[in-house]
Design a protein around this motif. Structure first.
Motif, PDB file in Angstrom:
ATOM      1  N   UNK A 124      35.901   6.889 -26.344  1.00 54.34           N
ATOM      2  CA  UNK A 124      36.426   6.617 -27.688  1.00 54.34           C
ATOM      3  C   UNK A 124      35.322   6.126 -28.618  1.00 54.34           C
ATOM      4  N   UNK A 125      35.311   6.665 -29.837  1.00 58.08           N
ATOM      5  CA  UNK A 125      34.433   6.169 -30.889  1.00 58.08           C
ATOM      6  C   UNK A 125      35.180   6.245 -32.210  1.00 58.08           C
ATOM      7  N   UNK A 126      34.516   5.919 -33.300  1.00 55.65           N
ATOM      8  CA  UNK A 126      35.204   5.784 -34.593  1.00 55.65           C
ATOM      9  C   UNK A 126      34.912   6.941 -35.546  1.00 55.65           C
ATOM     10  N   UNK A 127      34.546   8.095 -35.027  1.00 54.57           N
ATOM     11  CA  UNK A 127      34.244   9.218 -35.926  1.00 54.57           C
ATOM     12  C   UNK A 127      35.474   9.656 -36.731  1.00 54.57           C
ATOM     13  N   UNK A 144      37.105   1.656 -39.263  1.00 56.41           N
ATOM     14  CA  UNK A 144      37.105   0.757 -38.108  1.00 56.41           C
ATOM     15  C   UNK A 144      35.694   0.609 -37.562  1.00 56.41           C
ATOM     16  N   UNK A 145      35.109  -0.586 -37.581  1.00 59.89           N
ATOM     17  CA  UNK A 145      33.766  -0.765 -37.011  1.00 59.89           C
ATOM     18  C   UNK A 145      33.758  -0.472 -35.513  1.00 59.89           C
ATOM     19  N   UNK A 146      32.707   0.178 -35.049  1.00 59.04           N
ATOM     20  CA  UNK A 146      32.618   0.504 -33.630  1.00 59.04           C
ATOM     21  C   UNK A 146      32.631  -0.753 -32.766  1.00 59.04           C
ATOM     22  N   UNK A 147      31.984  -1.819 -33.230  1.00 61.96           N
ATOM     23  CA  UNK A 147      31.968  -3.028 -32.407  1.00 61.96           C
ATOM     24  C   UNK A 147      33.356  -3.646 -32.296  1.00 61.96           C
ATOM     25  N   UNK A 148      34.200  -3.474 -33.333  1.00 62.31           N
ATOM     26  CA  UNK A 148      35.573  -3.968 -33.246  1.00 62.31           C
ATOM     27  C   UNK A 148      36.362  -3.174 -32.212  1.00 62.31           C
ATOM     28  N   UNK A 201      52.610  11.485 -31.050  1.00 63.32           N
ATOM     29  CA  UNK A 201      51.639  11.411 -32.148  1.00 63.32           C
ATOM     30  C   UNK A 201      50.208  11.289 -31.641  1.00 63.32           C
ATOM     31  N   UNK A 202      50.028  11.050 -30.346  1.00 68.22           N
ATOM     32  CA  UNK A 202      48.685  11.060 -29.793  1.00 68.22           C
ATOM     33  C   UNK A 202      48.258   9.732 -29.195  1.00 68.22           C
ATOM     34  N   UNK A 203      47.739   9.782 -27.972  1.00 63.90           N
ATOM     35  CA  UNK A 203      47.312   8.580 -27.270  1.00 63.90           C
ATOM     36  C   UNK A 203      46.078   7.961 -27.917  1.00 63.90           C
ATOM     37  N   UNK A 204      45.158   8.785 -28.422  1.00 61.42           N
ATOM     38  CA  UNK A 204      43.940   8.226 -29.007  1.00 61.42           C
ATOM     39  C   UNK A 204      44.219   7.606 -30.372  1.00 61.42           C
ATOM     40  N   UNK A 205      45.092   8.209 -31.145  1.00 63.80           N
ATOM     41  CA  UNK A 205      45.456   7.588 -32.411  1.00 63.80           C
ATOM     42  C   UNK A 205      46.161   6.266 -32.165  1.00 63.80           C
ATOM     43  N   UNK A 206      46.967   6.185 -31.110  1.00 63.35           N
ATOM     44  CA  UNK A 206      47.631   4.933 -30.780  1.00 63.35           C
ATOM     45  C   UNK A 206      46.612   3.834 -30.485  1.00 63.35           C
ATOM     46  N   UNK A 207      45.623   4.145 -29.687  1.00 64.37           N
ATOM     47  CA  UNK A 207      44.619   3.141 -29.311  1.00 64.37           C
ATOM     48  C   UNK A 207      43.790   2.736 -30.525  1.00 64.37           C
ATOM     49  N   UNK A 208      43.357   3.704 -31.306  1.00 62.61           N
ATOM     50  CA  UNK A 208      42.540   3.401 -32.481  1.00 62.61           C
ATOM     51  C   UNK A 208      43.346   2.633 -33.530  1.00 62.61           C
ATOM     52  N   UNK A 209      44.620   2.983 -33.702  1.00 57.77           N
ATOM     53  CA  UNK A 209      45.444   2.239 -34.651  1.00 57.77           C
ATOM     54  C   UNK A 209      45.724   0.821 -34.154  1.00 57.77           C
ATOM     55  N   UNK A 210      45.835   0.644 -32.841  1.00 52.24           N
ATOM     56  CA  UNK A 210      46.006  -0.709 -32.308  1.00 52.24           C
ATOM     57  C   UNK A 210      44.770  -1.556 -32.599  1.00 52.24           C
ATOM     58  N   UNK A 211      43.594  -0.954 -32.496  1.00 53.01           N
ATOM     59  CA  UNK A 211      42.369  -1.683 -32.840  1.00 53.01           C
ATOM     60  C   UNK A 211      42.336  -2.004 -34.330  1.00 53.01           C
TER      61      UNK A 211
END
Length: 464
Positions: free
Chosen positions: A158-161, A166-170, A328-338
């Motif tokens: 996972x990255x923030x592209x 969303x900052x990558x360090x966050x 809606x997508x597992x990666x969007x879920x994780x990134x939105x949680x962050x």
């Protein structure tokens, strides 16, 4: 960037019809049956080979509420989304990619395909959402680990592209701190067609601590029905909590009237502290037309959460959160949680009628890993047990997670107020060890993809 480099072998898609025990009415839709889609993918890397799988309902008239389309039309669009995504992923997956890298590479082509056909963003996302979960399941199996450890080590890469706000360090910090919950409470859905006498009996029998109440968008009927439901719940489960879901049903004036009723109507105001939020009150298009007027409870988006930029746009307009949903997508879920952790926003776990087996296991595992203590569950309410799945398939899932399915309720069965997650998250994989009987399903379409190096190419064949 961390991540397991993988290649794809065969991608096979299936479906199985699921008939409901009673109608599920939400928004403008009344559903009595719907197909469940399944994906099976074969993963290859320098470390070996594995098979991943996922399942998701193809719910009519939720992804696309266009009144000109029939329920069958909307399901056909979801099938097309799956088939197009499978072709994109198979082509890109011939080269080594991380699971998230493969998602990020294929998404633009999927979005362009849907836009060219006038299809909503949720329809575009459906195909990748199912295939991504199957790929992640296979990658975790290949690594011999469960979801929590896989996310802590950022096995998906996972990255923030796709989320430049969303900052990558966050993101890295959120992943490193993942500590899964030992159980996820069930938030019981009350559909618009659900009988209130039956609801009273269910509340007395099961005593669910969390409810999700569907609204119609008509203030008068909603006001009366909501007062009746909240009164029943307060008598049976005094410390209950409930979310409201309008499924895009209100306009601005109606929403203001509902907000006023929640504040001024004594039958509703006395339960105000029990209400968590209102989900998707406005049409997905109107959601972004201007600032949200003040309401007496937080509003979150769901159907409006079609693209990666929807959540920050909604926050800027006064919404307080978003939902995670397998479709809606597992990666969007994780990134939105962050994103939500950074913004102090709400992330809710919602359920598009997740069925027993792969779908509910994967959905519950994700909620537990993201620290979401309760999740909407309604698949068990509208389908009895494993529905039309062969008895041997159902037995295999129950044997793989006996405590999980002992807690799983159903029509006439109390179950438990929460689902235990320890065995589910022990791995390897995104779900437990059981697999559906691929021979007992209908292939979604003849696979146009290259033969698998792991197994015969015909999608009817059983894979481990």
């Amino acid at each position: 960037m961390p991540g397991l480099a993988i290649r794809l072998g065969a991608v096979a898609l299936f479906e199985r019809g699921m008939r409901f025990t009673h109608p599920f009415r939400f928004g403008v839709a009344r559903v009595e049956a719907a197909p469940q889609a399944f994906a099976r993918v074969e993963i290859l890397s320098e470390g070996g080979e594995a098979v991943g799988a996922a399942a998701e309902m193809m719910m009519p008239k939720w992804f696309d509420k266009n009144p000109a389309k029939s329920p069958e039309d909307t399901v056909a669009d979801l099938r097309a989304s799956l088939l197009h995504a499978a072709a994109l992923y198979r082509e890109a997956g011939a080269g080594a990619r991380t699971p998230f890298g493969l998602h990020a590479e294929c998404l633009p082509g999927q979005v362009a395909w849907a836009r060219a056909r006038g299809l909503p963003a949720l329809v575009a996302a459906y195909g990748p959402a199912l295939i991504d979960r199957a790929i992640l399941d296979g990658a975790l199996r290949l690594a011999g680990t469960g979801l929590a450890e896989g996310l802590r080590s950022n096995l998906p890469g996972l990255d923030t592209r796709l989320t430049p706000d969303l900052p990558q360090d966050a993101l890295d910090a959120v992943l490193a701190r993942i500590a899964p919950l030992p159980a996820v409470a069930l938030r019981h859905t009350i559909g618009l067609a659900d009988d209130l006498d039956a609801l009273d009996a269910l509340l007395a029998r099961s005593r669910p601590g969390f409810l999700k109440i569907k609204l119609s968008g008509a203030v008068g009927p909603d006001r009366a029905r909501l007062a009746a439901i909240l009164g029943l719940a307060a008598r049976r489960v005094p410390d209950f909590r409930a979310s409201l879901d309008a499924n895009e049903g209100y306009d601005a004036a109606g929403l203001a009237a509902l907000g006023d009723a929640l504040t001024r109507d004594p039958a509703l105001a006395r339960h105000r502290d029990a209400l968590l939020w209102i989900e998707q009150p406005l049409d997905r298009g109107a959601t972004f037309s201007g600032p949200l007027a003040p309401l007496p409870l937080p509003a979150i988006i769901d159907e409006a959460d079609g693209d990666y930029d929807a959540f920050p746009r909604a926050l800027a307009l006064g919404y307080r959160g978003t939902s995670i949903k397998g479709c809606k997508g597992v990666y969007k879920a994780i990134l939105n949680a962050a994103r939500a952790e950074v913004a102090g926003a709400i992330v809710s776990a919602e359920d598009l009628t997740c069925q027993a087996g792969l779908a509910v296991e994967q959905d519950t595992a994700l909620a537990a890993c993201l620290g979401i203590g309760h999740a909407e569950r309604n698949g068990h309410h509208y389908v009895d047990g494993f529905g039309p799945a062969p008895a041997a398939e159902a037995a295999a899932f129950r044997a793989a997670l006996p405590e999980f399915y002992a807690a799983f309720p159903g029509p006439g069965r109390a179950g438990a107020p929460s689902l235990p997650t320890a065995a589910l998250l022990s791995g390897p994989g995104l779900s437990a060890g059981a697999r559906p009987d691929w021979r007992a399903m209908t292939p979604l379409a003849p696979s146009p993809l290259a033969p698998s190096p792991l197994a015969p190419s015909a999608p009817q064949e059983t894979a481990p």
